[in-house]
Design a protein around this motif. Structure first.
Motif, mmCIF file in Angstrom:
data_model
loop_
_atom_site.group_PDB
_atom_site.id
_atom_site.type_symbol
_atom_site.label_atom_id
_atom_site.label_comp_id
_atom_site.label_asym_id
_atom_site.label_seq_id
_atom_site.Cartn_x
_atom_site.Cartn_y
_atom_site.Cartn_z
ATOM 1 N N VAL A 211 0.823 -1.210 0.000
ATOM 2 C CA VAL A 211 0.000 0.000 0.000
ATOM 3 C C VAL A 211 0.858 1.261 0.000
ATOM 4 C CG1 VAL A 211 -2.011 -1.060 1.087
ATOM 5 C CG2 VAL A 211 -0.241 -0.027 2.512
ATOM 6 N N GLU A 212 2.096 1.143 0.474
ATOM 7 C CA GLU A 212 2.962 2.324 0.531
ATOM 8 C C GLU A 212 3.506 2.743 -0.827
ATOM 9 O OE1 GLU A 212 5.674 -1.226 1.557
ATOM 10 O OE2 GLU A 212 3.583 -0.610 1.826
ATOM 11 N N ASP A 213 3.543 1.824 -1.789
ATOM 12 C CA ASP A 213 4.220 2.100 -3.066
ATOM 13 C C ASP A 213 3.674 3.332 -3.796
ATOM 14 O OD1 ASP A 213 5.406 -0.245 -2.286
ATOM 15 O OD2 ASP A 213 5.185 -1.264 -4.214
ATOM 16 N N PRO A 214 2.369 3.371 -4.143
ATOM 17 C CA PRO A 214 1.878 4.550 -4.878
ATOM 18 C C PRO A 214 1.937 5.826 -4.046
ATOM 19 C CG PRO A 214 0.064 3.079 -4.283
ATOM 20 C CD PRO A 214 1.322 2.352 -3.969
ATOM 21 N N PHE A 215 1.736 5.715 -2.747
ATOM 22 C CA PHE A 215 1.788 6.886 -1.872
ATOM 23 C C PHE A 215 3.186 7.494 -1.867
ATOM 24 C CE2 PHE A 215 2.539 8.452 2.540
ATOM 25 C CZ PHE A 215 1.713 9.563 2.488
ATOM 26 N N LEU A 216 4.200 6.661 -1.706
ATOM 27 C CA LEU A 216 5.568 7.170 -1.679
ATOM 28 C C LEU A 216 5.967 7.767 -3.019
ATOM 29 C CD1 LEU A 216 7.374 4.376 0.401
ATOM 30 C CD2 LEU A 216 6.694 6.664 1.158
#
Length: 408
Positions: free
Chosen positions: A391-396
């Motif tokens: 879940v962190e991938d697109p946010f980062l």
């Protein structure tokens, strides 16, 4: 250098800093009906402490505090002069980052937002050398009422439940109100080298996360009504439900598809239709001609990765743990490899038109795949406690595109 204007993250009106308003916080000060806040919330006016503008000549030259004209008590609570919503503080090292969720019904927008905020506060912020907290009590209450009590029950033995359907901005064909954003204060420690020594500086980021009901993206007119957050966004999450792709459904067992879908798969627009509406809205509102690509970063996110694990190649990078948090930023190489793999999957699944429209309209795009829950609900809608995947991938990536964190 500190900007001379600020943008209200609720009504999206821009104001000069010298026109800041305050709200009294003294409970003994006589409350009054707040018509402006009631109009924003679509409710009857409630009694609140008064709002008032800054008085010129005040001894508080930095506009960080003011005296209530009624009770004379000092307050530091800032409010928007137009909608009277509480605003984040505006220090010289503060930056606003507006991120919006777009996608069809049941695509996983709210689930992703709920888990992302939890992970940001508990794990992601620490990995990128910072901390995260709710900006105000309204955001904390909004998160608890909409998400926390369903996904993360206080008693550890209780199962999680599906998040209730996101409220549409329409009721009986009439506009009611928008869903309030959730504001996150993110403090990051940034290290840089000078000639003589290494220095660390703390930067404050006001993250505004916007969610909307899937049915609100079904109609072009409704989308234009809700366009303020989109046209002011610094980044867009665009969600694709793989259960709506016929090729994928044919590869899965019926119980897998039924468990991962809460609405009729044919009852809403395709991802391609919503993408075209989104691009048209942005072009119209921002005055960008057809021959130019939109520059806003857009993270295209395939959701429900746990459901489609069985159809992925055994060597798929999506089966492996993300490297970004371990590295403390967005890793270029992994991002490029995931982009290539997800693009190949969408092409194999027959989403050629979607990919062509995406590349034709947007110049700054990335493809991702995530699982917010990490498991499928049982027939009664109960979940194991969320174990999110990537879940962190697109946010980062969106943070890196806004120079909040480093590209590695």
């Amino acid at each position: 250098m500190q900007k001379s204007t600020y943008l209200c993250p609720y009504c999206f009106t821009e104001h000069k800093r010298k026109t800041l308003w305050f709200r009294c916080r003294n409970k003994r000060c006589k409350p009054r009906p707040d018509k402006e806040l009631a109009a924003y919330n679509g409710k009857a006016p409630e009694l609140r402490q008064i709002c008032f503008p800054v008085t010129r000549g005040s001894r508080f030259s930095k506009l960080e505090q003011a005296n209530c004209p009624e009770c004379k008590e000092v307050t530091s609570t800032l409010v928007c002069p137009l909608c009277h919503n509480t605003l984040p503080s505006f220090g010289k090292r503060n930056k606003q980052v507006v991120l919006s969720m777009v996608g069809a019904m049941d695509a996983g927008k709210s689930s992703y937002m709920a888990v992302l905020i939890r992970e940001l506060k508990r794990h992601i912020a620490l990995a990128i050398h910072g901390s995260a907290s709710f900006m105000d009590e309204n955001s904390a209450r909004e998160y608890e009422e909409r998400f926390l009590r369903y996904l993360y029950p206080w008693i550890g033995t209780e199962p999680s439940m599906r998040i209730p359907k996101t409220r549409s901005c329409l009721c009986g064909g009439s506009f009611v109100s928008v869903n309030r954003p959730i504001l996150i204060n993110c403090k990051l420690n940034k290290t840089y080298e000078t000639i003589f020594r290494t220095r660390t500086q703390t930067m404050n980021y006001a993250l505004a996360l916007y969610d909307a009901a899937g049915e609100d993206f079904e109609d072009e007119g409704v989308m234009f009504t809700l366009s303020n957050n989109l046209i002011h966004s610094n980044g867009i999450f665009f969600f694709i439900d793989p259960m709506r792709i016929p090729y994928v459904r044919n590869l899965l067992r019926k119980e897998q598809v039924d468990g991962a879908a809460t609405s009729k798969l044919w009852s809403s627009s395709s991802a391609d239709d919503i993408l075209l509406r989104t691009a048209k809205l942005l072009r119209t509102k921002l005055g960008i001609p057809e021959q130019e690509k939109l520059k806003i970063p857009i993270a295209v996110v395939i959701t429900k990765l746990d459901v489609i694990q069985d159809v992925l190649p055994k060597t798929s990078l999506l089966r492996k743990e993300s490297r970004h948090l371990k590295e403390g930023g967005f890793v270029r190489q992994e991002g490029a490899e995931i982009q290539e793999e997800v693009g190949a999957l969408l092409y194999e699944w027959g989403e050629v038109e979607f990919l062509s429209h995406l590349q034709a309209d947007f110049s700054n795009l990335r493809l991702f795949a995530v699982s917010s829950f990490g498991n499928n609900p049982d027939p009664y809608g109960r979940l194991q406690h969320p174990k999110p995947v990537r879940v962190e991938d697109p946010f980062l990536w969106l943070l890196s595109e806004n120079n909040v964190i480093d590209l590695i």
